[in-house]
Design a protein around this motif. Structure first.
Motif, PDB file in Angstrom:
ATOM      1  N   ARG A  79       0.818  -1.217   0.000  1.00  0.00           N
ATOM      2  CA  ARG A  79       0.000   0.000   0.000  1.00  0.00           C
ATOM      3  C   ARG A  79       0.851   1.266   0.000  1.00  0.00           C
ATOM      4  O   ARG A  79       0.320   2.373   0.019  1.00  0.00           O
ATOM      5  N   GLY A  80       2.165   1.078   0.000  1.00  0.00           N
ATOM      6  CA  GLY A  80       3.059   2.230   0.001  1.00  0.00           C
ATOM      7  C   GLY A  80       3.305   2.819   1.367  1.00  0.00           C
ATOM      8  O   GLY A  80       3.853   3.924   1.486  1.00  0.00           O
ATOM      9  N   GLN A  81       2.930   2.086   2.415  1.00  0.00           N
ATOM     10  CA  GLN A  81       3.127   2.576   3.775  1.00  0.00           C
ATOM     11  C   GLN A  81       4.545   2.267   4.258  1.00  0.00           C
ATOM     12  O   GLN A  81       5.170   1.298   3.827  1.00  0.00           O
ATOM     13  N   ALA A  82       5.025   3.090   5.165  1.00  0.00           N
ATOM     14  CA  ALA A  82       6.365   2.893   5.723  1.00  0.00           C
ATOM     15  C   ALA A  82       6.343   1.738   6.723  1.00  0.00           C
ATOM     16  O   ALA A  82       5.415   1.598   7.523  1.00  0.00           O
ATOM     17  N   VAL A  83       7.373   0.910   6.662  1.00  0.00           N
ATOM     18  CA  VAL A  83       7.576  -0.170   7.622  1.00  0.00           C
ATOM     19  C   VAL A  83       8.932   0.066   8.277  1.00  0.00           C
ATOM     20  O   VAL A  83       9.964   0.067   7.593  1.00  0.00           O
ATOM     21  N   PRO A  84       8.975   0.306   9.601  1.00  0.00           N
ATOM     22  CA  PRO A  84      10.223   0.695  10.263  1.00  0.00           C
ATOM     23  C   PRO A  84      11.406  -0.239  10.005  1.00  0.00           C
ATOM     24  O   PRO A  84      12.536   0.229   9.827  1.00  0.00           O
ATOM     25  N   LEU A  85      11.163  -1.537   9.962  1.00  0.00           N
ATOM     26  CA  LEU A  85      12.254  -2.482   9.701  1.00  0.00           C
ATOM     27  C   LEU A  85      12.910  -2.192   8.356  1.00  0.00           C
ATOM     28  O   LEU A  85      14.139  -2.157   8.240  1.00  0.00           O
ATOM     29  N   VAL A  86      12.097  -1.982   7.332  1.00  0.00           N
ATOM     30  CA  VAL A  86      12.615  -1.731   5.978  1.00  0.00           C
ATOM     31  C   VAL A  86      13.342  -0.391   5.924  1.00  0.00           C
ATOM     32  O   VAL A  86      14.399  -0.266   5.299  1.00  0.00           O
ATOM     33  N   GLU A  87      12.817   0.601   6.632  1.00  0.00           N
ATOM     34  CA  GLU A  87      13.478   1.903   6.685  1.00  0.00           C
ATOM     35  C   GLU A  87      14.825   1.805   7.392  1.00  0.00           C
ATOM     36  O   GLU A  87      15.821   2.376   6.940  1.00  0.00           O
ATOM     37  N   ALA A  88      14.837   1.101   8.515  1.00  0.00           N
ATOM     38  CA  ALA A  88      16.074   1.000   9.293  1.00  0.00           C
ATOM     39  C   ALA A  88      17.171   0.304   8.505  1.00  0.00           C
ATOM     40  O   ALA A  88      18.341   0.730   8.515  1.00  0.00           O
ATOM     41  N   LEU A  89      16.819  -0.780   7.816  1.00  0.00           N
ATOM     42  CA  LEU A  89      17.797  -1.527   7.027  1.00  0.00           C
ATOM     43  C   LEU A  89      18.063  -0.885   5.666  1.00  0.00           C
ATOM     44  O   LEU A  89      18.989  -1.302   4.965  1.00  0.00           O
ATOM     45  N   ASP A  90      17.248   0.111   5.310  1.00  0.00           N
ATOM     46  CA  ASP A  90      17.381   0.776   4.009  1.00  0.00           C
ATOM     47  C   ASP A  90      17.407  -0.264   2.886  1.00  0.00           C
ATOM     48  O   ASP A  90      18.291  -0.276   2.030  1.00  0.00           O
ATOM     49  N   ILE A  91      16.418  -1.161   2.912  1.00  0.00           N
ATOM     50  CA  ILE A  91      16.402  -2.278   1.967  1.00  0.00           C
ATOM     51  C   ILE A  91      16.105  -1.789   0.559  1.00  0.00           C
ATOM     52  O   ILE A  91      15.148  -1.043   0.327  1.00  0.00           O
ATOM     53  N   ARG A  92      16.924  -2.240  -0.380  1.00  0.00           N
ATOM     54  CA  ARG A  92      16.775  -1.878  -1.785  1.00  0.00           C
ATOM     55  C   ARG A  92      16.635  -3.158  -2.608  1.00  0.00           C
ATOM     56  O   ARG A  92      17.040  -4.234  -2.188  1.00  0.00           O
ATOM     57  N   SER A  93      16.099  -3.010  -3.800  1.00  0.00           N
ATOM     58  CA  SER A  93      15.922  -4.157  -4.683  1.00  0.00           C
ATOM     59  C   SER A  93      17.257  -4.849  -4.936  1.00  0.00           C
ATOM     60  O   SER A  93      18.253  -4.208  -5.259  1.00  0.00           O
ATOM     61  N   GLY A  94      17.270  -6.170  -4.749  1.00  0.00           N
ATOM     62  CA  GLY A  94      18.469  -6.955  -4.989  1.00  0.00           C
ATOM     63  C   GLY A  94      19.390  -7.082  -3.802  1.00  0.00           C
ATOM     64  O   GLY A  94      20.441  -7.729  -3.896  1.00  0.00           O
ATOM     65  N   ASP A  95      19.024  -6.497  -2.659  1.00  0.00           N
ATOM     66  CA  ASP A  95      19.890  -6.549  -1.481  1.00  0.00           C
ATOM     67  C   ASP A  95      20.065  -7.976  -0.960  1.00  0.00           C
ATOM     68  O   ASP A  95      19.142  -8.797  -1.022  1.00  0.00           O
ATOM     69  N   CYS A  96      21.238  -8.236  -0.422  1.00  0.00           N
ATOM     70  CA  CYS A  96      21.525  -9.469   0.320  1.00  0.00           C
ATOM     71  C   CYS A  96      21.651  -9.080   1.784  1.00  0.00           C
ATOM     72  O   CYS A  96      22.491  -8.251   2.138  1.00  0.00           O
ATOM     73  N   ILE A  97      20.824  -9.679   2.610  1.00  0.00           N
ATOM     74  CA  ILE A  97      20.727  -9.286   4.016  1.00  0.00           C
ATOM     75  C   ILE A  97      21.055 -10.480   4.896  1.00  0.00           C
ATOM     76  O   ILE A  97      20.595 -11.597   4.646  1.00  0.00           O
ATOM     77  N   LEU A  98      21.822 -10.237   5.945  1.00  0.00           N
ATOM     78  CA  LEU A  98      22.140 -11.269   6.927  1.00  0.00           C
ATOM     79  C   LEU A  98      21.349 -10.994   8.193  1.00  0.00           C
ATOM     80  O   LEU A  98      21.527  -9.953   8.835  1.00  0.00           O
ATOM     81  N   ASP A  99      20.460 -11.910   8.540  1.00  0.00           N
ATOM     82  CA  ASP A  99      19.686 -11.840   9.779  1.00  0.00           C
ATOM     83  C   ASP A  99      20.362 -12.773  10.769  1.00  0.00           C
ATOM     84  O   ASP A  99      20.257 -13.997  10.660  1.00  0.00           O
ATOM     85  N   CYS A 100      21.058 -12.194  11.729  1.00  0.00           N
ATOM     86  CA  CYS A 100      21.877 -13.008  12.638  1.00  0.00           C
ATOM     87  C   CYS A 100      21.067 -13.729  13.702  1.00  0.00           C
ATOM     88  O   CYS A 100      21.596 -14.615  14.379  1.00  0.00           O
ATOM     89  N   THR A 101      19.806 -13.359  13.867  1.00  0.00           N
ATOM     90  CA  THR A 101      18.955 -13.957  14.907  1.00  0.00           C
ATOM     91  C   THR A 101      17.559 -14.158  14.326  1.00  0.00           C
ATOM     92  O   THR A 101      16.609 -13.500  14.732  1.00  0.00           O
ATOM     93  N   ILE A 102      17.425 -15.093  13.395  1.00  0.00           N
ATOM     94  CA  ILE A 102      16.187 -15.182  12.620  1.00  0.00           C
ATOM     95  C   ILE A 102      14.974 -15.553  13.456  1.00  0.00           C
ATOM     96  O   ILE A 102      13.865 -15.138  13.161  1.00  0.00           O
ATOM     97  N   GLY A 103      15.149 -16.301  14.529  1.00  0.00           N
ATOM     98  CA  GLY A 103      14.023 -16.607  15.408  1.00  0.00           C
ATOM     99  C   GLY A 103      12.837 -17.190  14.666  1.00  0.00           C
ATOM    100  O   GLY A 103      12.958 -18.176  13.944  1.00  0.00           O
ATOM    101  N   LEU A 104      11.676 -16.558  14.805  1.00  0.00           N
ATOM    102  CA  LEU A 104      10.447 -17.048  14.186  1.00  0.00           C
ATOM    103  C   LEU A 104      10.356 -16.728  12.701  1.00  0.00           C
ATOM    104  O   LEU A 104       9.461 -17.208  12.017  1.00  0.00           O
ATOM    105  N   GLY A 105      11.256 -15.889  12.208  1.00  0.00           N
ATOM    106  CA  GLY A 105      11.350 -15.651  10.770  1.00  0.00           C
ATOM    107  C   GLY A 105      10.492 -14.528  10.217  1.00  0.00           C
ATOM    108  O   GLY A 105      10.558 -14.241   9.016  1.00  0.00           O
ATOM    109  N   ALA A 106       9.693 -13.844  11.047  1.00  0.00           N
ATOM    110  CA  ALA A 106       8.783 -12.817  10.532  1.00  0.00           C
ATOM    111  C   ALA A 106       9.549 -11.657   9.900  1.00  0.00           C
ATOM    112  O   ALA A 106       9.207 -11.196   8.806  1.00  0.00           O
ATOM    113  N   ASP A 107      10.584 -11.155  10.578  1.00  0.00           N
ATOM    114  CA  ASP A 107      11.351 -10.038  10.028  1.00  0.00           C
ATOM    115  C   ASP A 107      12.066 -10.442   8.740  1.00  0.00           C
ATOM    116  O   ASP A 107      12.187  -9.647   7.804  1.00  0.00           O
TER     117      ASP A 107
END
Length: 262
Positions: A79-107
């Motif tokens: 819907r074009g709304q801001a999601v704090p996680l995406v803003e904090a990580l500054d996620i861009r198309s094609g990014d490779c991200i390392l989640d060091c504590t994946i836990g339940l996997g939602a993030d």
């Protein structure tokens, strides 16, 4: 390790294979109740292999993988709304991200969706049981999910291990961003789904040396999630804490090399 009451021969063989991998005893269900198996095997924890999921039963509590709030946050992104996680990580198309504590996997699901079809998330999980349940859940949980959420789940790789050691093995600039969501120092009382697995989780706090190693591995940012009023911000000193005025959680951001501000 056991199966659901009604189990096909294929399901039984799958449960046996997982039991062998975990070096855990396999208990044939044979229409027995869990209370009966509990008495026979003198165990209080059971992994139950079902058709579409693996369930960890600890006493009267159950833990299993579910996309949970990730689905709602993906819809917000659409819907074009801001999601704090995406803003904090500054996620861009094609990014490779390392989640060091994946836990339940939602993030990780949200990050994988935001990174697009050419992106990827690698998730590290300390607990072998949680890693197994989430890995299998990402592969097999399909019902009532939107196709792009399912595709995002397919771009997540779950590896079991200790991120403190694994970070040292990655070359410099291996990932665009590195993310930490450790167990909060002061747990949230109403955090459903977390309390039941807290006993399995890695409860050690992050150390500055780990953040330093993550900054070596990241190309742009290192991000940690914590309670917005946590003392961890004073101890670890991120460059910025992103948190709304009334937000219960915040995201500490380290800008790699002092770059990328704003």
């Amino acid at each position: 390790m056991t199966t659901a009451l009604e189990a096909s021969s294929e399901l039984i063989e799958r449960a046996k294979a997982i039991a062998a991998h975990l070096e855990a005893p396999f208990a044939p269900r044979e229409q027995k109740s869990l209370d009966t198996l509990r008495r026979e095997y003198d165990r209080d924890q059971f992994l139950i292999v079902k058709k579409n999921r693996i369930v960890l039963r600890m006493g009267n509590e159950e833990f299993f993988f579910h996309p949970n709030m990730a689905v709602h946050r993906v819809r917000a992104l659409k819907r074009g709304q801001a999601v704090p996680l995406v803003e904090a990580l500054d996620i861009r198309s094609g990014d490779c991200i390392l989640d060091c504590t994946i836990g339940l996997g939602a993030d990780a699901i949200v990050a994988a969706y935001a990174a697009g079809t050419t992106g990827k998330v690698t998730g590290i999980e300390h607990s072998s049981l949680i890693a197994l349940i989430v890995r299998e859940g990402l592969r097999s949980t399909k019902e009532k999910l939107e196709p792009d959420v399912i595709e995002a789940m397919g771009r997540i790789e779950v590896v079991q291990g200790d991120h403190r050691h694994m970070l040292r093995e990655f070359p410099d600039n291996s990932f665009d961003s590195v993310y930490f969501d450790p167990m909060f120092r002061n747990p949230q009382k109403n955090s459903d789904g977390i309390a039941g697995i807290r006993s399995l989780a890695d409860l050690k706090p992050l150390e500055p040396t780990v953040i330093k190693e993550a900054c070596r591995v990241a190309r742009r940012r290192v991000v940690m999630k914590e309670r917005s009023n946590s003392d961890e911000w004073y101890r670890l000193q991120p460059d910025q804490v992103l948190a709304g005025k009334y937000a219960s959680v915040g995201y500490g951001i380290w800008y790699v090399g002092g770059k990328d501000r704003g």
